[in-house]
Design a protein around this motif. Structure first.
Motif, PDB file in Angstrom:
ATOM      1  N   VAL A 136      -2.156   3.424   7.581  1.00  0.00           N
ATOM      2  CA  VAL A 136      -2.273   3.628   6.128  1.00  0.00           C
ATOM      3  C   VAL A 136      -3.726   3.935   5.770  1.00  0.00           C
ATOM      4  O   VAL A 136      -4.009   4.835   4.972  1.00  0.00           O
ATOM      5  CB  VAL A 136      -1.782   2.372   5.362  1.00  0.00           C
ATOM      6  CG1 VAL A 136      -1.996   2.544   3.879  1.00  0.00           C
ATOM      7  CG2 VAL A 136      -0.318   2.108   5.648  1.00  0.00           C
ATOM      8  N   LEU A 137      -4.658   3.205   6.396  1.00  0.00           N
ATOM      9  CA  LEU A 137      -6.077   3.409   6.080  1.00  0.00           C
ATOM     10  C   LEU A 137      -6.547   4.813   6.471  1.00  0.00           C
ATOM     11  O   LEU A 137      -7.540   5.313   5.943  1.00  0.00           O
ATOM     12  CB  LEU A 137      -6.936   2.349   6.792  1.00  0.00           C
ATOM     13  CG  LEU A 137      -6.942   0.968   6.138  1.00  0.00           C
ATOM     14  CD1 LEU A 137      -7.625  -0.058   7.041  1.00  0.00           C
ATOM     15  CD2 LEU A 137      -7.637   1.002   4.772  1.00  0.00           C
ATOM     16  N   GLY A 138      -5.834   5.436   7.389  1.00  0.00           N
ATOM     17  CA  GLY A 138      -6.185   6.801   7.810  1.00  0.00           C
ATOM     18  C   GLY A 138      -5.799   7.848   6.784  1.00  0.00           C
ATOM     19  O   GLY A 138      -6.165   9.018   6.907  1.00  0.00           O
ATOM     20  N   LYS A 139      -5.095   7.454   5.741  1.00  0.00           N
ATOM     21  CA  LYS A 139      -4.657   8.433   4.728  1.00  0.00           C
ATOM     22  C   LYS A 139      -5.810   8.809   3.815  1.00  0.00           C
ATOM     23  O   LYS A 139      -6.498   7.916   3.304  1.00  0.00           O
ATOM     24  CB  LYS A 139      -3.529   7.845   3.885  1.00  0.00           C
ATOM     25  CG  LYS A 139      -2.245   7.730   4.630  1.00  0.00           C
ATOM     26  CD  LYS A 139      -1.169   7.299   3.675  1.00  0.00           C
ATOM     27  CE  LYS A 139       0.177   7.714   4.219  1.00  0.00           C
ATOM     28  NZ  LYS A 139       1.200   7.680   3.199  1.00  0.00           N
TER      29      LYS A 139
ATOM     30  N   GLY B 126       0.821  -1.206   0.000  1.00  0.00           N
ATOM     31  CA  GLY B 126       0.000   0.000   0.000  1.00  0.00           C
ATOM     32  C   GLY B 126       0.845   1.242   0.000  1.00  0.00           C
ATOM     33  O   GLY B 126       1.949   1.258  -0.525  1.00  0.00           O
ATOM     34  N   THR B 127       0.327   2.267   0.597  1.00  0.00           N
ATOM     35  CA  THR B 127       1.024   3.541   0.602  1.00  0.00           C
ATOM     36  C   THR B 127       1.282   3.986   2.034  1.00  0.00           C
ATOM     37  O   THR B 127       1.132   5.135   2.368  1.00  0.00           O
ATOM     38  CB  THR B 127       0.181   4.594  -0.122  1.00  0.00           C
ATOM     39  OG1 THR B 127      -1.101   4.580   0.495  1.00  0.00           O
ATOM     40  CG2 THR B 127       0.045   4.297  -1.580  1.00  0.00           C
ATOM     41  N   GLY B 128       1.675   3.019   2.853  1.00  0.00           N
ATOM     42  CA  GLY B 128       1.879   3.317   4.266  1.00  0.00           C
ATOM     43  C   GLY B 128       3.070   4.221   4.488  1.00  0.00           C
ATOM     44  O   GLY B 128       3.962   4.323   3.670  1.00  0.00           O
ATOM     45  N   SER B 129       3.061   4.897   5.620  1.00  0.00           N
ATOM     46  CA  SER B 129       4.210   5.688   5.994  1.00  0.00           C
ATOM     47  C   SER B 129       4.590   5.312   7.418  1.00  0.00           C
ATOM     48  O   SER B 129       3.811   4.718   8.136  1.00  0.00           O
ATOM     49  CB  SER B 129       3.874   7.167   5.903  1.00  0.00           C
ATOM     50  OG  SER B 129       2.724   7.414   6.646  1.00  0.00           O
TER      51      SER B 129
ATOM     52  N   LEU C 165      -5.972   7.477  -0.304  1.00  0.00           N
ATOM     53  CA  LEU C 165      -5.699   6.062  -0.568  1.00  0.00           C
ATOM     54  C   LEU C 165      -6.606   5.526  -1.678  1.00  0.00           C
ATOM     55  O   LEU C 165      -7.817   5.782  -1.680  1.00  0.00           O
ATOM     56  CB  LEU C 165      -5.939   5.278   0.732  1.00  0.00           C
ATOM     57  CG  LEU C 165      -5.327   3.911   0.818  1.00  0.00           C
ATOM     58  CD1 LEU C 165      -3.808   3.987   0.749  1.00  0.00           C
ATOM     59  CD2 LEU C 165      -5.738   3.242   2.141  1.00  0.00           C
ATOM     60  N   GLU C 166      -6.012   4.780  -2.600  1.00  0.00           N
ATOM     61  CA  GLU C 166      -6.785   4.163  -3.691  1.00  0.00           C
ATOM     62  C   GLU C 166      -7.827   3.210  -3.115  1.00  0.00           C
ATOM     63  O   GLU C 166      -7.520   2.466  -2.179  1.00  0.00           O
ATOM     64  CB  GLU C 166      -5.842   3.310  -4.549  1.00  0.00           C
ATOM     65  CG  GLU C 166      -5.471   3.880  -5.877  1.00  0.00           C
ATOM     66  CD  GLU C 166      -4.532   2.909  -6.585  1.00  0.00           C
ATOM     67  OE1 GLU C 166      -5.033   1.938  -7.193  1.00  0.00           O
ATOM     68  OE2 GLU C 166      -3.312   3.116  -6.488  1.00  0.00           O
ATOM     69  N   GLU C 167      -9.022   3.200  -3.687  1.00  0.00           N
ATOM     70  CA  GLU C 167     -10.130   2.368  -3.203  1.00  0.00           C
ATOM     71  C   GLU C 167      -9.748   0.878  -3.162  1.00  0.00           C
ATOM     72  O   GLU C 167     -10.062   0.162  -2.212  1.00  0.00           O
ATOM     73  CB  GLU C 167     -11.340   2.609  -4.121  1.00  0.00           C
ATOM     74  CG  GLU C 167     -12.700   2.366  -3.488  1.00  0.00           C
ATOM     75  CD  GLU C 167     -12.844   2.892  -2.060  1.00  0.00           C
ATOM     76  OE1 GLU C 167     -13.242   2.081  -1.200  1.00  0.00           O
ATOM     77  OE2 GLU C 167     -12.546   4.086  -1.797  1.00  0.00           O
ATOM     78  N   LYS C 168      -9.048   0.454  -4.222  1.00  0.00           N
ATOM     79  CA  LYS C 168      -8.656  -0.954  -4.346  1.00  0.00           C
ATOM     80  C   LYS C 168      -7.712  -1.361  -3.199  1.00  0.00           C
ATOM     81  O   LYS C 168      -7.857  -2.420  -2.598  1.00  0.00           O
ATOM     82  CB  LYS C 168      -7.938  -1.118  -5.700  1.00  0.00           C
ATOM     83  CG  LYS C 168      -7.861  -2.519  -6.223  1.00  0.00           C
ATOM     84  CD  LYS C 168      -7.394  -2.544  -7.661  1.00  0.00           C
ATOM     85  CE  LYS C 168      -5.967  -2.065  -7.809  1.00  0.00           C
ATOM     86  NZ  LYS C 168      -5.334  -2.360  -9.093  1.00  0.00           N
ATOM     87  N   VAL C 169      -6.780  -0.478  -2.879  1.00  0.00           N
ATOM     88  CA  VAL C 169      -5.802  -0.749  -1.816  1.00  0.00           C
ATOM     89  C   VAL C 169      -6.537  -0.791  -0.469  1.00  0.00           C
ATOM     90  O   VAL C 169      -6.312  -1.664   0.365  1.00  0.00           O
ATOM     91  CB  VAL C 169      -4.693   0.335  -1.811  1.00  0.00           C
ATOM     92  CG1 VAL C 169      -3.727   0.125  -0.657  1.00  0.00           C
ATOM     93  CG2 VAL C 169      -3.948   0.343  -3.132  1.00  0.00           C
ATOM     94  N   LYS C 170      -7.484   0.158  -0.310  1.00  0.00           N
ATOM     95  CA  LYS C 170      -8.260   0.236   0.936  1.00  0.00           C
ATOM     96  C   LYS C 170      -9.029  -1.065   1.157  1.00  0.00           C
ATOM     97  O   LYS C 170      -9.034  -1.623   2.242  1.00  0.00           O
ATOM     98  CB  LYS C 170      -9.255   1.406   0.802  1.00  0.00           C
ATOM     99  CG  LYS C 170      -9.551   2.092   2.121  1.00  0.00           C
ATOM    100  CD  LYS C 170     -10.601   3.155   1.965  1.00  0.00           C
ATOM    101  CE  LYS C 170     -10.007   4.519   1.706  1.00  0.00           C
ATOM    102  NZ  LYS C 170     -11.013   5.583   1.625  1.00  0.00           N
TER     103      LYS C 170
END
Ligand SMILES: CCC(=O)SCCNC(=O)CCNC(=O)[C@H](O)C(C)(C)COP(=O)(O)OP(=O)(O)OC[C@H]1O[C@@H](n2cnc3c(N)ncnc32)[C@H](O)[C@@H]1OP(=O)(O)O
Length: 333
Positions: free
Chosen positions: A176-179, A15-18, A182-187
């Protein structure tokens, strides 16, 4: 950014986690209530029903997003079946297996045990895991009595932050989900991971590597333990739990140095494990994994499970199938 794919070895989708920021949940927090309960691995996953002499039935529990049975579950259950007919003073020192068909989560798995040999200090069992009348796994396990020897050495455990200073996989996913972007698919992928609780706890040493935000050499480390209580003393049981754990997030280490690939199919082909020392799988162990080679649509991973006090508990090795989506197909999406 890396592609959203299901690697099937228990890892969340990339995903796009930080990295965790100040005030993040997790490190140092007291264990949740599930830590006081008996581990579901012991009460359910590794509890086999004996249906005839040398024939057992296992229930399915957590299933990865790939919808094929988790390899670690099949190995763990097969080792339980193998150990049933082994004298109490003999402990598994190694196992070798091939995954020959995908496991069907809709059916229980049958385990047929052959007593290959009983010696004075070693004995060997062969186990076939069966579904739909066909083998899905063939495993050989060898058991040995405790035989002390002055010949003794091991590598040193790598120096890493303790698990109390690191976030769990679930905490990282929640961050990550708090971003907002975030792309729907990734969520959707991350929410599916959170909804389906794996019976082990994982704390990655390098969270950015787990969310595939950085590319690194194909090596990674994470702290891992069974959720819930198992207790001291039953090394046969801890060996079976370790076999379960050893397949989690293992093969995915082959991918850490590739920034932009899309995995079409990924599955473990074989798995081997050697047990070196006593350990407790309901206490934190460090899993140090590296992939020395990948090629020809396959990848090799090697792992070391360390006890927290630096004792090498077990070593593992696996080759897996890794089929990628060709880049032309990917660019059309
Ligand atoms: C990683 C952590 C885990 O726990 S994974 C779970 C444990 N491991 C497993 O479940 C693996 C079990 N083993 C297997 O499923 C089989 O042994 C596998 C590895 C699939 C055998 O592969 P193979 O001999 O190719 O099987 P198959 O002919 O039935 O085909 C399966 C699908 O793959 C495709 N395939 C076949 N050959 C190729 C090829 N050269 N290039 C691209 N695709 C190929 C087949 O068309 C077939 O696809 P489909 O399933 O019909 O969509």
């Amino acid at each position: 950014m890396s592609e959203h794919h299901d690697k099937g070895d228990g890892e969340p989708p990339p995903g796009t986690g930080s990295p965790p920021g100040p005030g993040s949940p997790g490190p140092g927090s007291p264990p949740g209530p599930s830590q006081d309960l008996k581990s579901v691995l012991v009460t359910s996953v590794l509890q086999l029903e004996e249906i005839d002499v040398g024939l057992y039935r296992g229930k399915n529990y957590w299933v990865p997003l790939s919808r094929r049975l988790f390899g670690g579950q099949i190995i763990g259950q097969a080792l339980v079946a193998a150990a049933e007919s082994v004298a109490g003073h003999l402990y598994a020192h190694s196992l070798h297996c091939y995954f020959v068909r995908a496991g069907d989560p809709g059916l229980p798995v049958l385990y047929k045990v052959d007593r290959v040999r009983d010696g004075r200090s070693f004995c060997v069992r062969s186990v076939k895991a069966i579904q739909h009348g066909e083998p899905i796994l063939v495993l050989q396990a060898s058991f040995h009595m405790d035989q002390p020897s002055p010949l003794q050495h091991q590598f040193s455990m790598p120096a890493v932050p303790p698990p109390e200073d690191l976030l769990s996989l679930e905490d990282l996913i929640r961050l990550v989900l708090g971003k907002p972007d975030l792309e729907e698919k990734v969520k959707r992928g991350f929410n599916r991971v959170l909804a389906n609780e794996v019976p082990i706890e994982v704390r990655p040493v390098n969270p950015l590597q787990f969310s595939r935000e950085v590319t690194t050499e194909p090596k990674r480390m994470f702290w891992v333990r069974a959720r819930g209580h198992i207790g001291e003393g039953n090394m046969k049981l801890h060996g079976c739990v370790a076999a379960y754990i050893s397949d989690y997030s293992f093969l995915g280490t082959t991918l850490t140095s590739y920034p932009d690939i899309r995995v079409k199919m990924m599955a473990s082909l074989d798995h081997a494990m050697w047990f070196h020392n006593t350990f407790r799988t309901d206490e934190w162990m460090l899993y140090e994994v590296e992939s020395p080679w990948a090629g020809g649509s396959r990848g090799l991973v090697q792992g070391r499970l360390w006890r927290r006090d630096g004792v090498l508990a077990a070593s593992c090795c696996q080759e897996g199938l890794i089929r990628l989506t060709p880049s032309e197909e990917k660019s059309k999406l």
